[in-house]
Design an enzyme around this catalytic site. Structure first.
Site, short mmCIF file in Angstrom:
data_model
loop_
_atom_site.label_atom_id
_atom_site.label_comp_id
_atom_site.label_asym_id
_atom_site.label_seq_id
_atom_site.Cartn_x
_atom_site.Cartn_y
_atom_site.Cartn_z
N MET A 100 0.85 -1.19 0.00
CA MET A 100 0.00 0.00 0.00
C MET A 100 0.88 1.24 0.00
O MET A 100 1.64 1.46 0.95
CB MET A 100 -0.89 0.00 1.25
N ILE A 157 0.60 -4.94 8.30
CA ILE A 157 2.01 -4.75 8.61
C ILE A 157 2.40 -3.27 8.50
O ILE A 157 2.16 -2.64 7.46
CB ILE A 157 2.90 -5.59 7.68
N GLY A 187 0.77 4.30 4.54
CA GLY A 187 1.53 3.37 3.70
C GLY A 187 2.06 2.15 4.42
O GLY A 187 2.65 2.26 5.47
N SER A 188 1.88 0.98 3.85
CA SER A 188 2.37 -0.25 4.46
C SER A 188 2.05 -1.42 3.53
O SER A 188 2.04 -1.27 2.33
CB SER A 188 1.74 -0.45 5.84
N ARG A 189 1.77 -2.60 4.15
CA ARG A 189 1.39 -3.75 3.34
C ARG A 189 0.50 -4.69 4.14
O ARG A 189 0.44 -4.63 5.37
CB ARG A 189 2.61 -4.49 2.82
#
Length: 218
Positions: A100, A157, A187-189
């Site tokens: 993301m 995450i 922002g991340s995943r």
């Protein structure tokens, strides 16, 4: 389009700070350096618009189906591979990871309907989200869903910028597909651990939409 409740406090603070900077710029900078003043004002307004857009909830028609697993977030598919499970499961699983960016919608949604079997927060590092070890070493929140007798795990995450993971689920909850399960700021995943044999419906580097794109079928 709506604004997510997780953004209210950030937006209010950002608006006050932006207004203060703009007023000071107009009073102190523009009289002597008009071009610099206008550049500063436009940059501040652009940043404020970005913050507002980060917490957006766009109107969408969500997918549903007992045999489908929908994307839990917006982003880009960056991993599709078989791995050894390191949490809750003891067997090998099919991992599908979605990165993301700060420009993506950051609402996280239930990939399936069913019962929440496990929901656990883990402290950790803040490696960049695409780092191979971010799945196991970064701050994260893991949820296991049971649907139709099958189970899958979803990991929210944190990354280098994301410093806050929000998750609304607890064991025993009965949830519906595509409804909100949490939020990750800036922002991340998200990783999914699926049973071996699950039919993947997306490709590497494909853009997906949370609650809309069908990732897999089982």
């Amino acid at each position: 389009m709506k604004i997510h409740k997780e953004g209210f406090r950030t937006i209010v603070i950002s608006t006050f700070v932006a207004a203060a900077i703009i007023v000071l710029t107009v009073l102190l900078v523009m009289p002597a350096y008009p071009i610099l003043g206008w550049i500063t004002v436009m940059a501040i307004l652009g940043l404020l618009v970005f913050i507002l857009s980060f917490f957006r909830i766009p109107a969408r028609d969500y997918s549903d189906g007992e045999d489908v697993i929908v994307a839990p977030c917006d982003g880009t598919v960056v991993v599709i591979e078989e791995v050894q499970a390191d949490e809750y499961f003891k067997d090998r699983r099919l991992q599908l990871s979605i990165f993301m960016s700060p420009l993506n919608v950051h609402v996280n949604r239930n990939p399936v309907s069913g019962e929440v079997m496990y929901s656990e927060y883990h402290k950790g590092k803040y490696l960049v989200a695409w780092h191979p070890k971010s799945s196991t070493e970064n701050e994260r929140h893991s949820v296991v869903y049971k649907s139709g007798g099958k189970e899958l795990l979803v990991k929210q995450i944190a990354g280098a910028l994301a410093k806050r993971i929000v998750n609304y689920l607890k064991p025993g909850d009965n949830v519906k597909q595509a409804e909100e399960m949490g939020f990750i700021k800036f922002g991340s995943r998200v990783d999914l651990l699926l049973p071996i044999g699950t039919k993947i419906e997306v490709n590497m580097n494909q853009k997906v939409k949370g609650g809309v794109t069908v990732l897999a079928r089982w």
